[in-house]
Enzyme design. Structure first.
Site, PDB file in Angstrom:
ATOM      1  N   LYS A 111       0.818  -1.218   0.000  1.00  0.00           N
ATOM      2  CA  LYS A 111       0.000   0.000   0.000  1.00  0.00           C
ATOM      3  C   LYS A 111       0.849   1.265   0.000  1.00  0.00           C
ATOM      4  O   LYS A 111       0.371   2.325  -0.387  1.00  0.00           O
ATOM      5  CB  LYS A 111      -0.954   0.012   1.202  1.00  0.00           C
ATOM      6  CG  LYS A 111      -2.103  -0.970   1.056  1.00  0.00           C
ATOM      7  CD  LYS A 111      -3.221  -0.645   2.024  1.00  0.00           C
ATOM      8  CE  LYS A 111      -4.416  -1.538   1.802  1.00  0.00           C
ATOM      9  NZ  LYS A 111      -5.419  -1.455   2.858  1.00  0.00           N
ATOM     10  N   LYS A 195      -5.034  -9.975  -5.280  1.00  0.00           N
ATOM     11  CA  LYS A 195      -6.286 -10.392  -4.615  1.00  0.00           C
ATOM     12  C   LYS A 195      -7.438  -9.464  -5.008  1.00  0.00           C
ATOM     13  O   LYS A 195      -7.219  -8.271  -5.295  1.00  0.00           O
ATOM     14  CB  LYS A 195      -6.110 -10.444  -3.097  1.00  0.00           C
ATOM     15  CG  LYS A 195      -6.077  -9.097  -2.441  1.00  0.00           C
ATOM     16  CD  LYS A 195      -6.356  -9.180  -0.950  1.00  0.00           C
ATOM     17  CE  LYS A 195      -6.370  -7.756  -0.404  1.00  0.00           C
ATOM     18  NZ  LYS A 195      -6.773  -7.553   0.932  1.00  0.00           N
ATOM     19  N   LYS A 198     -11.832  -4.422  -2.515  1.00  0.00           N
ATOM     20  CA  LYS A 198     -12.865  -3.395  -2.678  1.00  0.00           C
ATOM     21  C   LYS A 198     -12.263  -2.046  -3.026  1.00  0.00           C
ATOM     22  O   LYS A 198     -12.959  -1.161  -3.501  1.00  0.00           O
ATOM     23  CB  LYS A 198     -13.749  -3.305  -1.434  1.00  0.00           C
ATOM     24  CG  LYS A 198     -13.039  -3.223  -0.097  1.00  0.00           C
ATOM     25  CD  LYS A 198     -14.056  -3.312   1.026  1.00  0.00           C
ATOM     26  CE  LYS A 198     -13.610  -3.683   2.400  1.00  0.00           C
ATOM     27  NZ  LYS A 198     -12.805  -4.787   2.731  1.00  0.00           N
TER      28      LYS A 198
HETATM   29  P1  TYM Z   1     -10.454  -6.709   4.941  1.00  0.00           P
HETATM   30  O1  TYM Z   1     -11.518  -5.696   5.199  1.00  0.00           O
HETATM   31  O2  TYM Z   1      -9.450  -6.407   3.905  1.00  0.00           O
HETATM   32  O3  TYM Z   1     -11.099  -8.087   4.619  1.00  0.00           O
HETATM   33  C1  TYM Z   1     -12.057  -8.676   5.497  1.00  0.00           C
HETATM   34  C2  TYM Z   1     -11.949 -10.189   5.467  1.00  0.00           C
HETATM   35  O4  TYM Z   1     -12.113 -10.638   4.110  1.00  0.00           O
HETATM   36  C3  TYM Z   1     -10.983 -11.403   3.724  1.00  0.00           C
HETATM   37  N1  TYM Z   1     -10.692 -11.088   2.317  1.00  0.00           N
HETATM   38  C4  TYM Z   1     -10.544 -12.004   1.376  1.00  0.00           C
HETATM   39  N2  TYM Z   1     -10.610 -13.348   1.416  1.00  0.00           N
HETATM   40  C5  TYM Z   1     -10.439 -14.014   0.255  1.00  0.00           C
HETATM   41  N3  TYM Z   1     -10.181 -13.406  -0.938  1.00  0.00           N
HETATM   42  C6  TYM Z   1     -10.080 -12.059  -1.006  1.00  0.00           C
HETATM   43  N4  TYM Z   1      -9.844 -11.474  -2.170  1.00  0.00           N
HETATM   44  C7  TYM Z   1     -10.277 -11.299   0.176  1.00  0.00           C
HETATM   45  N5  TYM Z   1     -10.269  -9.973   0.455  1.00  0.00           N
HETATM   46  C8  TYM Z   1     -10.524  -9.858   1.766  1.00  0.00           C
HETATM   47  C9  TYM Z   1      -9.845 -10.921   4.610  1.00  0.00           C
HETATM   48  O5  TYM Z   1      -8.836 -11.878   4.721  1.00  0.00           O
HETATM   49  C10 TYM Z   1     -10.575 -10.684   5.911  1.00  0.00           C
HETATM   50  O6  TYM Z   1     -10.739 -11.888   6.622  1.00  0.00           O
HETATM   51  N6  TYM Z   1      -7.373  -5.887   8.763  1.00  0.00           N
HETATM   52  C11 TYM Z   1      -8.576  -6.597   8.360  1.00  0.00           C
HETATM   53  C12 TYM Z   1      -9.776  -6.248   9.201  1.00  0.00           C
HETATM   54  C13 TYM Z   1      -9.531  -6.410  10.641  1.00  0.00           C
HETATM   55  C14 TYM Z   1      -9.525  -7.652  11.360  1.00  0.00           C
HETATM   56  C15 TYM Z   1      -9.223  -7.288  12.702  1.00  0.00           C
HETATM   57  C16 TYM Z   1      -9.737  -8.971  10.993  1.00  0.00           C
HETATM   58  C17 TYM Z   1      -9.256  -5.410  11.521  1.00  0.00           C
HETATM   59  N7  TYM Z   1      -9.076  -5.940  12.749  1.00  0.00           N
HETATM   60  C18 TYM Z   1      -9.145  -8.267  13.690  1.00  0.00           C
HETATM   61  C19 TYM Z   1      -9.645  -9.939  12.004  1.00  0.00           C
HETATM   62  C20 TYM Z   1      -9.348  -9.589  13.335  1.00  0.00           C
HETATM   63  C21 TYM Z   1      -8.877  -6.251   6.929  1.00  0.00           C
HETATM   64  O7  TYM Z   1      -8.448  -5.249   6.419  1.00  0.00           O
HETATM   65  O8  TYM Z   1      -9.723  -7.095   6.307  1.00  0.00           O
END
Ligand code: TYM
Length: 332
Positions: A111, A195, A198
């Protein structure tokens, strides 16, 4: 009962990657664990957000959680910024994390690589520490995430161990990751080596959970593949492999079964078939979402935030107090 915790950032509309990598699995396990699922709005501002979009996306995310099948009666669904302990514990944990390890996080490197050092936000750098705080406040047994969050989860475990060792007390439970076999890594439809995200500038790269049928089919038709024209599950054909994975997530068929089903069919027909099953699957979610997204439901949603924040706060405030006492702050 064992506890689960996880979250999704509301930095845009949720995607098929979020659904297969996270939400769908959360729904499956909601009856077996005490589940805490939150909307990670504090994390979202590490990338500039227009305030009205952030507000709207946060509300939409809550409705999408429910529309995907999470039952607000049995799960704790809450908004991260409603529970101030997350930011407070992150501050304490900043002192158990090192610059070197944070600068090695691949998501941070990705990023920040197009930005000049003077313009890289401290929040973006510190993001894994806030995520560690999110997790460690609740002593979860398991944290279900997609593949891309594996490294962040690992650093949360490292920080927890380091803190426990420094103070000679088991303040934090060391949680395990829970990464499902299928759906953990859904790739962009426009660049199958990246990947699905969004925040992709090209909306053809991702499927939003709220895309209509025509848009979904169009996006799958445009999906980048190769010139082999053979539906085969192989690393040499990452575009087709990704489509097979998506088809497999919806239908629960194995890649082998899918290869057989589309043996003598070209890519055009296969892409259509994937588009169709995804559109059918999302239609069910969208119908429920549309029912929730009505002005008369505002009050019900407010109750969900309220109830979720109260339950989360109950756990988080105890843990933060224990941490403050442990580090030597005078407890009121
Ligand atoms: P985020 O918002 O990017 O994604 C949320 C969840 O979706 C999964 N994910 C995916 N899985 C498969 N293929 C993809 N293309 C894909 N894109 C996203 C992510 O692995 C995630 O499980 N930092 C985290 C949010 C967060 C969090 C936490 C998660 C903040 N604090 C504590 C668990 C525990 C994030 O940005 O996810």
């Amino acid at each position: 009962m064992k506890r689960i915790l996880s979250g999704i950032q509301p930095s845009g509309t949720l995607t098929l990657g979020n659904y297969f990598g996270a939400l769908k699995n959360w729904v499956k396990i909601q009856h077996e664990y005490e589940c805490m699922y939150f909307i990670a709005d504090l994390h979202s501002i590490t990338v500039t957000q227009a305030p009205n979009n952030l507000r709207e996306n946060t509300k939409k995310a809550v409705m999408q959680y429910i529309a995907c099948g999470l039952d607000p009666e049995i799960n704790t669904i809450f908004v991260q910024s409603h529970v101030h302990e997350h930011a407070e514990l992150a501050w304490v944990l900043n002192n158990s994390a090192y610059m070197g390890e944070l600068s090695r996080m691949t998501q941070f490197k990705d990023k920040s690589k197009s930005q000049k050092e003077d313009a890289i936000k401290v929040g973006l750098f510190d993001y894994p520490v806030l995520m560690a705080a999110d997790i460690l406040l609740y002593d979860p047994d398991l944290v279900p995430v997609g593949q891309d969050q594996r490294q962040h989860l690992e650093i949360a475990r490292v920080i927890a161990r380091r803190f426990n060792n420094q103070y000679g007390k088991e303040i934090f439970k060391i949680p395990d990751g829970y990464i499902a076999e299928t759906g953990a890594k859904i790739m962009s439809l426009q660049d199958p080596l990246k990947k699905m995200s969004k925040s992709d500038a090209n909306p053809n790269g991702f499927i939003s959970l709220l895309d209509d049928r025509d848009t979904i089919i169009k996006k799958f038709k445009k999906a980048v593949t190769d010139s082999e024209n053979i539906v085969r599950y192989s690393d040499e054909q990452p575009g087709i492999k990704n489509l097979i994975n998506i088809y497999s997530c919806v239908t629960e068929k194995t890649p082998k079964e899918i290869e057989k089903e589309f043996e003598s069919v070209g890519y055009g027909n296969f892409k259509m078939a994937v588009g169709e099953v995804v559109a059918d699957c999302l239609l069910k979610i969208q119908t429920k979402y549309d029912e929730l997204n009505k002005p008369e439901n505002e009050g019900m949603l407010r109750n969900i935030y309220e109830k979720g924040a109260n339950r989360a706060e109950e756990i988080a405030s105890k843990k933060l107090r224990e941490v403050y006492d442990t580090v030597g702050f005078v407890v009121r």
